[in-house]
Write a protein that holds these residues in place. Structure first.
Motif, PDB file in Angstrom:
ATOM      1  N   UNK A 135       0.854  -1.193   0.000  1.00 33.23           N
ATOM      2  CA  UNK A 135       0.000   0.000   0.000  1.00 33.23           C
ATOM      3  C   UNK A 135       0.886   1.238   0.000  1.00 33.23           C
ATOM      4  N   UNK A 136       0.610   2.167  -0.902  1.00 28.63           N
ATOM      5  CA  UNK A 136       1.522   3.286  -1.115  1.00 28.63           C
ATOM      6  C   UNK A 136       0.784   4.504  -1.659  1.00 28.63           C
ATOM      7  N   UNK A 137       1.450   5.638  -1.566  1.00 29.47           N
ATOM      8  CA  UNK A 137       0.999   6.884  -2.185  1.00 29.47           C
ATOM      9  C   UNK A 137       2.144   7.393  -3.036  1.00 29.47           C
ATOM     10  N   UNK A 138       1.840   7.710  -4.290  1.00 25.87           N
ATOM     11  CA  UNK A 138       2.826   8.292  -5.196  1.00 25.87           C
ATOM     12  C   UNK A 138       2.878   9.797  -4.975  1.00 25.87           C
ATOM     13  N   UNK A 139       4.031  10.394  -5.243  1.00 31.18           N
ATOM     14  CA  UNK A 139       4.098  11.853  -5.213  1.00 31.18           C
ATOM     15  C   UNK A 139       5.205  12.376  -6.106  1.00 31.18           C
ATOM     16  N   UNK A 140       5.015  13.617  -6.502  1.00 32.03           N
ATOM     17  CA  UNK A 140       6.034  14.388  -7.214  1.00 32.03           C
ATOM     18  C   UNK A 140       6.187  15.700  -6.469  1.00 32.03           C
ATOM     19  N   UNK A 141       7.379  16.259  -6.513  1.00 29.77           N
ATOM     20  CA  UNK A 141       7.623  17.593  -5.974  1.00 29.77           C
ATOM     21  C   UNK A 141       8.039  18.460  -7.152  1.00 29.77           C
ATOM     22  N   UNK A 142       7.382  19.617  -7.278  1.00 31.42           N
ATOM     23  CA  UNK A 142       7.595  20.523  -8.401  1.00 31.42           C
ATOM     24  C   UNK A 142       8.047  21.891  -7.911  1.00 31.42           C
ATOM     25  N   UNK A 143       8.951  22.498  -8.653  1.00 30.68           N
ATOM     26  CA  UNK A 143       9.297  23.907  -8.472  1.00 30.68           C
ATOM     27  C   UNK A 143       8.895  24.573  -9.782  1.00 30.68           C
ATOM     28  N   UNK A 144       7.710  25.183  -9.805  1.00 31.04           N
ATOM     29  CA  UNK A 144       7.153  25.693 -11.051  1.00 31.04           C
ATOM     30  C   UNK A 144       6.870  24.515 -11.972  1.00 31.04           C
ATOM     31  N   UNK A 148      11.199  18.125  -9.375  1.00 28.00           N
ATOM     32  CA  UNK A 148      12.375  17.926  -8.526  1.00 28.00           C
ATOM     33  C   UNK A 148      12.542  16.466  -8.097  1.00 28.00           C
ATOM     34  N   UNK A 149      11.419  15.769  -7.927  1.00 31.01           N
ATOM     35  CA  UNK A 149      11.482  14.401  -7.412  1.00 31.01           C
ATOM     36  C   UNK A 149      10.175  13.685  -7.707  1.00 31.01           C
ATOM     37  N   UNK A 150      10.280  12.392  -8.027  1.00 33.25           N
ATOM     38  CA  UNK A 150       9.133  11.474  -8.066  1.00 33.25           C
ATOM     39  C   UNK A 150       9.477  10.336  -7.130  1.00 33.25           C
ATOM     40  N   UNK A 151       8.579  10.025  -6.180  1.00 34.01           N
ATOM     41  CA  UNK A 151       8.847   8.950  -5.242  1.00 34.01           C
ATOM     42  C   UNK A 151       7.527   8.371  -4.741  1.00 34.01           C
ATOM     43  N   UNK A 152       7.609   7.537  -3.713  1.00 33.28           N
ATOM     44  CA  UNK A 152       6.425   6.921  -3.125  1.00 33.28           C
ATOM     45  C   UNK A 152       6.574   6.854  -1.614  1.00 33.28           C
ATOM     46  N   UNK A 153       5.437   6.808  -0.941  1.00 33.14           N
ATOM     47  CA  UNK A 153       5.373   6.678   0.512  1.00 33.14           C
ATOM     48  C   UNK A 153       4.756   5.320   0.822  1.00 33.14           C
ATOM     49  N   UNK A 154       5.413   4.556   1.715  1.00 34.76           N
ATOM     50  CA  UNK A 154       4.920   3.263   2.174  1.00 34.76           C
ATOM     51  C   UNK A 154       4.648   3.361   3.677  1.00 34.76           C
ATOM     52  N   UNK A 155       3.906   2.404   4.217  1.00 33.01           N
ATOM     53  CA  UNK A 155       3.467   2.466   5.603  1.00 33.01           C
ATOM     54  C   UNK A 155       3.910   1.224   6.370  1.00 33.01           C
ATOM     55  N   UNK A 156       4.673   1.436   7.432  1.00 32.90           N
ATOM     56  CA  UNK A 156       5.252   0.327   8.204  1.00 32.90           C
ATOM     57  C   UNK A 156       4.177  -0.640   8.694  1.00 32.90           C
ATOM     58  N   UNK A 157       3.088  -0.119   9.245  1.00 28.35           N
ATOM     59  CA  UNK A 157       2.046  -0.966   9.828  1.00 28.35           C
ATOM     60  C   UNK A 157       1.259  -1.739   8.780  1.00 28.35           C
ATOM     61  N   UNK A 158       1.403  -1.372   7.511  1.00 29.22           N
ATOM     62  CA  UNK A 158       0.695  -2.062   6.429  1.00 29.22           C
ATOM     63  C   UNK A 158       1.638  -2.957   5.629  1.00 29.22           C
ATOM     64  N   UNK A 159       2.794  -3.248   6.195  1.00 26.11           N
ATOM     65  CA  UNK A 159       3.732  -4.157   5.541  1.00 26.11           C
ATOM     66  C   UNK A 159       4.882  -3.472   4.839  1.00 26.11           C
ATOM     67  N   UNK A 172      13.793   2.277   3.943  1.00 34.10           N
ATOM     68  CA  UNK A 172      13.787   2.971   5.237  1.00 34.10           C
ATOM     69  C   UNK A 172      13.435   4.446   5.075  1.00 34.10           C
ATOM     70  N   UNK A 173      13.902   5.081   4.003  1.00 34.10           N
ATOM     71  CA  UNK A 173      13.642   6.509   3.789  1.00 34.10           C
ATOM     72  C   UNK A 173      12.242   6.781   3.261  1.00 34.10           C
ATOM     73  N   UNK A 174      11.602   5.767   2.698  1.00 39.93           N
ATOM     74  CA  UNK A 174      10.283   5.958   2.102  1.00 39.93           C
ATOM     75  C   UNK A 174       9.147   5.431   2.981  1.00 39.93           C
ATOM     76  N   UNK A 175       9.455   4.769   4.072  1.00 38.82           N
ATOM     77  CA  UNK A 175       8.434   4.148   4.910  1.00 38.82           C
ATOM     78  C   UNK A 175       8.181   4.999   6.146  1.00 38.82           C
ATOM     79  N   UNK A 176       6.896   5.235   6.414  1.00 36.96           N
ATOM     80  CA  UNK A 176       6.498   6.045   7.564  1.00 36.96           C
ATOM     81  C   UNK A 176       5.609   5.218   8.490  1.00 36.96           C
TER      82      UNK A 176
END
Length: 194
Positions: A135-144, A148-159, A172-176
């Motif tokens: 289970x994840x959420x995609x994201x991009x960070x934009x400056x105009x 700047x970045x495309x990545x994903x967020x994962x959740x420790x309690x959901x595996x 480790x850097x992408x899991x919250x």
């Protein structure tokens, strides 16, 4: 408690100062990850609250901060998220479940960071689907117009990443952590370093 958890605790308490750290203490950059096949089409939604009306599933209050490796904030950048609904469906023509989308869910949102580099979303806990069990959420960070970045967020309690991250360090850097917000919702904080 590891350094990342300490930073997350400080961020969630709203105390993270934009005090630069020394070169020896530089934060690791957030790893890039795949955009995936379901990046939204059409004009941006322009909303950080992806839930319209009464919630129909588990609400996630997703907050975070965008920083440079020395700890300085990135104010005024756009954080753009997209995700599956709690049933594992994306609002995208390539997802075969378009007849079963959730009413009152936007699937895509954006928030601009404040002077401290902070942003906030209200969304649902994303669902799992067969092709991508993490289970994840995609994201991009934009400056105009510059991505700047495309990545994903994962959740420790959901595996966590379920082995789908590019490396253990990336995982480790992408899991919250998900924490109870006290009102029946859950909250998570992510530190994005660019």
């Amino acid at each position: 408690m590891n350094r990342r958890k300490v930073l997350q605790s400080v961020v969630s308490a709203g105390v993270l100062a934009s005090v630069p750290v020394t070169a020896a203490e530089e934060r690791p950059k957030t790893p890039r990850d795949f955009t995936g096949p379901f990046y939204p089409r059409g004009p941006r939604i322009g909303a950080s609250d992806l839930i319209v009306g009464e919630p129909k599933a588990d609400v996630l209050n997703l907050g975070g901060v965008v920083l440079t490796p020395d700890g300085s904030p990135h104010p005024g950048v756009l954080v753009d998220i997209w995700q599956a609904d709690p049933n594992g469906r994306y609002k995208h023509p390539r997802d075969s479940g378009q007849d079963n989308l959730m009413d009152g869910f936007l699937y895509w949102g954006e928030a601009t960071t404040d002077a401290a580099g902070r942003f906030q979303f209200r969304t649902y806990v994303p669902g799992r689907y067969a092709a991508r069990p993490a289970q994840h959420i995609h994201y991009k960070v934009w400056n105009g117009d510059r991505e700047l970045l495309t990545s994903q967020i994962y959740f420790a309690e959901l595996g966590g990443t379920r082995g789908l991250a590019r490396s253990d360090e990336a995982a480790a850097l992408q899991t919250v952590a998900l924490e109870s917000a006290g009102d029946g919702s859950v909250a998570a904080e992510i530190e994005i370093v660019i």
